[in-house]
Design a protein around this motif. Structure first.
Motif, PDB file in Angstrom:
ATOM      1  N   LYS A   5     -57.480 -39.853  -6.243  1.00 17.52           N
ATOM      2  CA  LYS A   5     -57.549 -40.783  -7.150  1.00 17.52           C
ATOM      3  C   LYS A   5     -57.357 -42.173  -6.737  1.00 17.52           C
ATOM      4  CE  LYS A   5     -55.379 -41.732 -11.688  1.00 17.52           C
ATOM      5  NZ  LYS A   5     -54.468 -41.403 -12.892  1.00 17.52           N
ATOM      6  N   TYR A   8     -60.763 -43.228  -5.456  1.00 19.52           N
ATOM      7  CA  TYR A   8     -61.474 -43.765  -6.392  1.00 19.52           C
ATOM      8  C   TYR A   8     -61.545 -44.899  -6.831  1.00 19.52           C
ATOM      9  CZ  TYR A   8     -64.634 -43.374 -10.443  1.00 19.52           C
ATOM     10  OH  TYR A   8     -65.456 -43.648 -11.340  1.00 19.52           O
ATOM     11  N   ALA A  76     -67.403 -40.389  -9.185  1.00 19.58           N
ATOM     12  CA  ALA A  76     -66.419 -39.196  -9.032  1.00 19.58           C
ATOM     13  C   ALA A  76     -66.849 -38.038  -8.254  1.00 19.58           C
ATOM     14  CB  ALA A  76     -66.055 -38.835 -10.413  1.00 19.58           C
ATOM     15  N   TRP A  86     -61.414 -33.616  -7.483  1.00 20.82           N
ATOM     16  CA  TRP A  86     -62.114 -34.500  -8.538  1.00 20.82           C
ATOM     17  C   TRP A  86     -61.034 -35.504  -8.886  1.00 20.82           C
ATOM     18  CZ3 TRP A  86     -66.726 -34.465 -10.284  1.00 20.82           C
ATOM     19  CH2 TRP A  86     -67.248 -35.431 -11.421  1.00 20.82           C
TER      20      TRP A  86
END
Length: 88
Positions: A5, A8, A76, A86
């Motif tokens: 996360k 990202y 993603a 992910w």
């Protein structure tokens, strides 16, 4: 915060900016083909009909939403390939 996360976030921001530019260019070309005009009507142009203004807004919204989804999904997927997780 998970590493995927955190990784990202900057990728997502950069891709969002790039996606916005891409969506604008796609919309401009789509409008030229659909309406045979160089530019879409402005919502405050008193000489354009409601139909023209709303049609342009719907086409633009659909293109921007589609490009945003493609960019977000691609980002993603790239993060999952890099980190194995992910983001989200």
């Amino acid at each position: 915060m998970k590493a995927s996360k955190a990784a990202y976030k900057p990728v997502g921001m950069a891709m969002g900016i790039l996606g916005g530019v891409l969506a604008g260019a796609v919309f401009k070309q789509a409008w030229k083909r659909l309406a045979h005009e160089d530019s879409a009507p402005d919502a405050t142009d008193e000489f354009r009909s409601w139909r023209e203004v709303l049609a342009a807004a719907v086409v633009q919204g659909a293109i921007f939403a589609g490009v945003k989804a493609a960019v977000d999904r691609g980002g993603a997927t790239a993060i999952r390939r890099l980190t194995g997780n992910w983001p989200g």
